[in-house]
Enzyme design. Structure first.
Site, PDB file in Angstrom:
ATOM      1  N   TYR A  14     -59.203  18.839  83.577  1.00  0.00           N
ATOM      2  CA  TYR A  14     -60.506  18.212  83.360  1.00  0.00           C
ATOM      3  C   TYR A  14     -61.052  17.648  84.674  1.00  0.00           C
ATOM      4  CZ  TYR A  14     -63.884  14.696  81.896  1.00  0.00           C
ATOM      5  OH  TYR A  14     -65.007  13.922  81.771  1.00  0.00           O
ATOM      6  N   ASN A  25     -66.393   4.377  82.553  1.00  0.00           N
ATOM      7  CA  ASN A  25     -66.347   4.188  81.097  1.00  0.00           C
ATOM      8  C   ASN A  25     -67.655   3.589  80.588  1.00  0.00           C
ATOM      9  OD1 ASN A  25     -63.464   4.149  82.154  1.00  0.00           O
ATOM     10  ND2 ASN A  25     -63.188   4.475  79.972  1.00  0.00           N
ATOM     11  N   VAL A  26     -68.571   4.460  80.182  1.00  0.00           N
ATOM     12  CA  VAL A  26     -69.881   4.034  79.710  1.00  0.00           C
ATOM     13  C   VAL A  26     -69.758   3.528  78.272  1.00  0.00           C
ATOM     14  CG1 VAL A  26     -72.272   4.739  79.306  1.00  0.00           C
ATOM     15  CG2 VAL A  26     -70.959   5.791  81.180  1.00  0.00           C
ATOM     16  N   ASP A  58     -51.893   8.271  80.524  1.00  0.00           N
ATOM     17  CA  ASP A  58     -52.699   7.062  80.685  1.00  0.00           C
ATOM     18  C   ASP A  58     -52.380   6.411  82.029  1.00  0.00           C
ATOM     19  OD1 ASP A  58     -54.607   5.260  79.892  1.00  0.00           O
ATOM     20  OD2 ASP A  58     -53.458   4.405  78.245  1.00  0.00           O
TER      21      ASP A  58
END
Length: 176
Positions: free
Chosen positions: A4, A33-34, A135
């Protein structure tokens, strides 16, 4: 380190190449991070806000992966919209540029839960689940290029942005 991420980087370089080869005006904005009103409740990139609002609204314990001390650069949608408008109206100095759009600060998942809890006036102890594969501990945008080139900086007040997001979800925003 992910396909990605590689695809995003490749797209930025394709844009830059078209700018240099064909004169096509491009600029790549890297959103962190919207969050905010209008976000998709099942987005894997912004799921923490809707998940916490849903849990607290239905009196269920919110789930936190890992220990909640992992942090992300959360940026409010209004700031992202302003960045897009500035980039779209900028001159040739932005052609082929890449820039990060974030708050320029990290907020832990535990801090997000506390903020959502204040906005809902409800606290329920979270349940902790194992760390998700891949993560990372922390992300934080270096927004210096957006500041220098676009004159952009985040303006949203954290507590007001969280409250607006919570209110949107509580009013059924995801079902609109």
């Amino acid at each position: 380190i992910s396909p990605y991420g590689v695809s995003k980087l490749a797209a930025e370089y394709y844009c830059r190449a078209w700018t240099r080869i064909k004169g096509l005006s491009t600029v790549s904005l890297r959103y962190f991070n919207v969050f905010g009103p209008g976000q998709h409740p099942e987005s894997m990139y912004a799921a923490v806000f809707p998940a916490f609002v849903e849990a607290l609204s239905t009196e269920k314990p919110p789930e936190i992966h890992w220990d909640g001390e992992q942090s992300r650069d959360f940026v409010f949608i209004d700031d992202v919209v302003r960045a897009n408008l500035l980039a779209a109206s900028a001159g040739p100095e932005v052609d082929g540029a890449f820039m990060n759009i974030g708050a320029g600060a990290s907020t832990t998942v535990n801090e997000v839960l506390r903020a959502v809890s204040r906005a809902t006036s409800r606290w329920i102890d979270p349940v902790f689940s194992p760390k998700r594969p891949g993560d990372v501990r922390s992300t934080r945008a270096d927004i210096s290029r957006a500041r220098e080139v676009l004159g952009w900086r985040p303006e949203a007040d954290w507590e007001q942005a969280v409250a607006a997001t919570v209110e949107w979800f509580r009013q059924g925003g995801a079902r609109r």
